[in-house]
Design a protein around this motif. Structure first.
Motif, mmCIF file in Angstrom:
data_model
loop_
_atom_site.group_PDB
_atom_site.id
_atom_site.type_symbol
_atom_site.label_atom_id
_atom_site.label_comp_id
_atom_site.label_asym_id
_atom_site.label_seq_id
_atom_site.Cartn_x
_atom_site.Cartn_y
_atom_site.Cartn_z
ATOM 1 N N ASP A 6 1.270 -1.647 -0.453
ATOM 2 C CA ASP A 6 0.100 0.234 -0.077
ATOM 3 C C ASP A 6 0.594 1.193 0.215
ATOM 4 N N ILE A 7 1.279 2.145 -1.555
ATOM 5 C CA ILE A 7 1.866 2.850 -0.914
ATOM 6 C C ILE A 7 1.858 4.259 -0.414
ATOM 7 N N SER A 8 0.374 4.204 0.117
ATOM 8 C CA SER A 8 0.521 5.429 -0.244
ATOM 9 C C SER A 8 0.722 5.793 1.224
ATOM 10 N N ARG A 9 0.756 4.990 1.356
ATOM 11 C CA ARG A 9 1.367 4.216 3.704
ATOM 12 C C ARG A 9 3.263 4.761 3.273
ATOM 13 N N GLU A 10 3.542 4.611 2.279
ATOM 14 C CA GLU A 10 5.664 4.607 2.093
ATOM 15 C C GLU A 10 5.992 6.048 3.071
ATOM 16 N N LYS A 11 6.999 6.314 3.675
ATOM 17 C CA LYS A 11 7.582 7.006 4.244
ATOM 18 C C LYS A 11 8.918 7.202 3.117
ATOM 19 N N LYS B 34 9.689 6.298 -0.518
ATOM 20 C CA LYS B 34 9.399 6.255 -1.722
ATOM 21 C C LYS B 34 9.877 5.250 -2.711
ATOM 22 N N ASN B 35 9.729 4.681 -2.839
ATOM 23 C CA ASN B 35 9.999 3.358 -4.118
ATOM 24 C C ASN B 35 10.636 2.329 -2.748
ATOM 25 N N TYR B 36 10.235 2.302 -1.978
ATOM 26 C CA TYR B 36 11.362 1.214 -0.980
ATOM 27 C C TYR B 36 10.593 0.247 -0.833
ATOM 28 N N TRP B 37 9.078 -0.089 -0.911
ATOM 29 C CA TRP B 37 8.203 -0.799 -1.223
ATOM 30 C C TRP B 37 8.610 -2.633 -1.685
ATOM 31 N N VAL B 38 9.439 -2.250 -3.103
ATOM 32 C CA VAL B 38 9.393 -3.288 -3.742
ATOM 33 C C VAL B 38 10.492 -4.120 -2.808
ATOM 34 N N GLN B 39 11.709 -3.353 -2.408
ATOM 35 C CA GLN B 39 12.162 -3.804 -1.994
ATOM 36 C C GLN B 39 12.239 -4.712 0.003
ATOM 37 N N ASP B 40 11.060 -4.254 0.426
ATOM 38 C CA ASP B 40 10.759 -4.184 1.223
ATOM 39 C C ASP B 40 9.796 -5.246 0.653
ATOM 40 N N CYS B 41 8.780 -6.239 0.205
ATOM 41 C CA CYS B 41 8.233 -6.807 -0.523
ATOM 42 C C CYS B 41 8.687 -8.349 -0.934
ATOM 43 N N ALA B 42 10.101 -7.644 -1.370
ATOM 44 C CA ALA B 42 11.404 -8.705 -2.033
ATOM 45 C C ALA B 42 11.309 -9.256 -0.957
#
Length: 166
Positions: free
Chosen positions: A78-83, A85-93
């Motif tokens: 949920d990128i609306s919760r990103e502090k 930006k764009n690290y969601w890929v690494q987190d989910c990986a």
């Protein structure tokens, strides 16, 4: 550490369901992953419904093993919760890898099916699961009781190690 070294991509399953207890352990492992700034933007969809598992195979060309899988986990952010930006890929990986290692430890078979960054897969999964605008799928993990056994692969390669400089 044995689960790390023994982990293999398992694509053939017995068809037996994966218990709620085992699925919870997989999700606990996922949420133990590191995340940028501890933002933990991940979200998970546990798929057990046979029709939905088969519907995924119409969206993802390499997901045919889901027809025999006991379950699947769709790893999203949920990128609306990103502090950050764009690290969601690494987190989910990282969460995805933790699920794969825990599956091995629990005696299950699993395989990582990439969704992001292939736009047609992302769009297909978003549509299939009716994901909110700010939720993006990174991966699908096919999970089941293994109907195949693969020997551990030693992928260590000294030539890929550089010390202090390239």
């Amino acid at each position: 550490m044995n689960a790390i070294f023994k982990r293999r991509s398992i694509r053939k399953y017995t068809g037996e369901k994966v218990s709620e207890e085992l699925l919870k352990k997989l999700l606990e492992a996922a949420m133990a992953a590191p995340s940028a700034g501890n933002q933990q933007v991940w979200e998970f969809i546990v798929v057990r419904d046979r029709k939905v598992l088969e519907d995924i195979t119409k969206v993802h060309p390499y997901a045919q093993m889901l027809k025999e899988a006991g379950a699947a986990i769709v790893v999203c952010a949920d990128i609306s919760r990103e502090k950050y930006k764009n690290y969601w890929v690494q987190d989910c990986a990282a969460a995805t890898e933790n699920i794969l290692i825990e599956a091995e430890y629990l005696g299950l078979g699993a395989v990582w099916l990439g969704v992001h960054p292939v736009e047609e897969r992302v769009r297909g999964i978003k549509d299939l699961f009716k994901l909110p605008k700010d939720v993006y799928p990174l991966s699908i993990i096919s999970i089941g009781h293994p109907a195949e056994k693969k020997e551990p692969a030693n992928r260590f390669d000294e030539n890929k190690i550089h010390y202090d400089r390239w």
